[in-house]
Design a protein around this motif. Sequence first.
Motif, short mmCIF file in Angstrom:
data_model
loop_
_atom_site.label_atom_id
_atom_site.label_comp_id
_atom_site.label_asym_id
_atom_site.label_seq_id
_atom_site.Cartn_x
_atom_site.Cartn_y
_atom_site.Cartn_z
N ILE A 79 0.84 -1.20 0.00
CA ILE A 79 0.00 0.00 0.00
C ILE A 79 0.87 1.25 0.00
N THR A 80 1.96 1.21 0.75
CA THR A 80 2.86 2.37 0.80
C THR A 80 3.47 2.65 -0.57
N LYS A 81 3.90 1.62 -1.28
CA LYS A 81 4.49 1.81 -2.60
C LYS A 81 3.45 2.37 -3.59
N ILE A 82 2.24 1.83 -3.53
CA ILE A 82 1.18 2.34 -4.41
C ILE A 82 0.93 3.82 -4.13
N CYS A 83 0.90 4.17 -2.86
CA CYS A 83 0.70 5.55 -2.45
C CYS A 83 1.80 6.45 -3.02
N HIS A 84 3.05 5.99 -2.90
CA HIS A 84 4.18 6.76 -3.44
C HIS A 84 4.06 6.92 -4.96
N ASP A 85 3.72 5.84 -5.63
CA ASP A 85 3.62 5.89 -7.10
C ASP A 85 2.56 6.89 -7.55
N LEU A 86 1.42 6.86 -6.89
CA LEU A 86 0.34 7.78 -7.26
C LEU A 86 0.74 9.23 -7.03
N ASN A 87 1.40 9.49 -5.91
CA ASN A 87 1.81 10.86 -5.62
C ASN A 87 2.94 11.33 -6.53
N ASP A 88 3.84 10.39 -6.90
CA ASP A 88 4.92 10.74 -7.83
C ASP A 88 4.37 11.15 -9.20
N LYS A 89 3.20 10.61 -9.52
CA LYS A 89 2.58 10.94 -10.81
C LYS A 89 1.68 12.17 -10.71
N GLY A 90 1.75 12.85 -9.56
CA GLY A 90 0.98 14.08 -9.41
C GLY A 90 -0.36 13.89 -8.75
N HIS A 91 -0.51 12.78 -8.00
CA HIS A 91 -1.78 12.39 -7.36
C HIS A 91 -2.98 12.75 -8.25
N ILE A 92 -2.89 12.26 -9.49
CA ILE A 92 -3.92 12.54 -10.48
C ILE A 92 -5.30 12.12 -9.99
N GLY A 93 -6.28 12.94 -10.29
CA GLY A 93 -7.65 12.62 -9.91
C GLY A 93 -8.05 13.12 -8.54
N LYS A 94 -7.08 13.55 -7.72
CA LYS A 94 -7.39 14.03 -6.37
C LYS A 94 -6.79 15.41 -6.18
N ASN A 95 -7.48 16.23 -5.38
CA ASN A 95 -6.97 17.55 -5.05
C ASN A 95 -5.92 17.50 -3.95
N VAL A 96 -5.90 16.41 -3.21
CA VAL A 96 -4.91 16.23 -2.15
C VAL A 96 -4.09 14.98 -2.45
N ARG A 97 -2.98 14.85 -1.77
CA ARG A 97 -2.10 13.70 -2.01
C ARG A 97 -2.72 12.43 -1.44
N TRP A 98 -2.40 11.30 -2.08
CA TRP A 98 -2.85 10.01 -1.57
C TRP A 98 -2.14 9.71 -0.26
N SER A 99 -2.85 9.07 0.65
CA SER A 99 -2.27 8.64 1.92
C SER A 99 -2.45 7.13 2.04
N HIS A 100 -1.78 6.53 3.02
CA HIS A 100 -1.90 5.10 3.25
C HIS A 100 -3.36 4.73 3.49
N SER A 101 -4.06 5.54 4.30
CA SER A 101 -5.45 5.21 4.64
C SER A 101 -6.38 5.34 3.43
N SER A 102 -6.14 6.31 2.54
CA SER A 102 -7.03 6.46 1.38
C SER A 102 -6.84 5.33 0.38
N VAL A 103 -5.61 4.83 0.23
CA VAL A 103 -5.37 3.67 -0.64
C VAL A 103 -5.98 2.42 -0.01
N LYS A 104 -5.80 2.26 1.31
CA LYS A 104 -6.37 1.10 2.00
C LYS A 104 -7.89 1.10 1.89
N ASN A 105 -8.49 2.27 2.01
CA ASN A 105 -9.95 2.37 1.90
C ASN A 105 -10.41 1.99 0.49
N ALA A 106 -9.65 2.40 -0.53
CA ALA A 106 -10.01 2.03 -1.90
C ALA A 106 -9.97 0.52 -2.10
#
Length: 363
Positions: A79-106
């Motif tokens: 989950i941590t790596k996925i979170c990093h990857d999404l944020n490295d790509k500009g957290h596309i689709g979200k106005n805020v950065r992805w967090s561990h909890s938001s990825v886990k919730n998804a």
Amino acid sequence: MGEFFFTLLAAVAEMERKTITERMVLGRLGRAKAGKTMSYQLPPFGYIRNKELDILEVVPHEAKIIKYIYSKYISGDSITKICHDLNDKGHIGKNVRWSHSSVKNALTNTVYIAKGKFKGEMYEQEHEKIIDDDTFWIVQDEINKRQIRESQRTNNPRPFQAKYMLSGLMKCGYCGGHIRTVTGNKRIDGSKPVRYVCDRRSDYRKLMEPGEIKCESGFYRRLDLEQYVIDYLADLPNDESELKEALSIGQTSEFDPTLLLTEIESINKKIDKENYLFRNDYVDEVELQRNVKNLVETKRLLENQLQENNGDKINEQKRKRILDMLNTGNIREMNYEQQKKIVKSCISKILLTSEEITIEFNF
């Protein structure tokens, strides 16, 4: 007469609150059975609510991100790596950065397979799925497997709860950031040193916004901090009056409840009005819930404040319970789990700097 009036008013208000709560529960149950989403106020990522049809509709570019998250997790990414990857790509689709909890919730939200939970029951929902059922349940099995492996690796039967007594209590005294643990290299005896460090020192989770200045605080040895806290608690006076003096707890000033009671009465009238509109079909169940939710919450907070300030009885009870805990034995001689229980019960926050440790209590 005045005391009787306020008692009667409180009883009527409580009865009204219970009535509204029951109607809200029945309304939500009705929505669940009818296949309507329970996320009508804040749709989950990947969906938008069509208010006219009262249904969730897929947002295509967000749905691709949800599918990407599931795909990467099944392929072995954490989950941590996925979170990093999404944020490295500009957290596309979200106005805020992805967090561990938001990825886990998804990864665990049944809305993506068009199902909703209410009161422990699962209900089919009428909106379009983003994830197929097989993929979703494969991910749930994988989450459980990884949790078991983590439990075995760390010798912690509850790996997603704090393992150390100070975890979750500490804040950086310089920047206000969270304090996390860092494990060092294995020693000759097989043990690993554990230190605490501010999250914003290295931003390893990549949660800081571009341009934010990193914290310049240092590292803190876990064992040193734990020993300091245990010694601090052990040296507290075991007499309640002496404890209050040691913690600089003054006498409670006389409290005038008039303003709070007036505000509670005003809220009751607003709730009565909303209830009247609902009974006479001027508003529907959804609008009633939306209008009354904040009123009920505000009223609850005011009632709590009224109770807490009435002679400071709640804090007195907390102090007595904590004293009872501390007097059960010498905390220095207790096992680690017993010490952790007392620390978690007594302390609400610890502010750390290299010069000072400030402890705030739960009362």
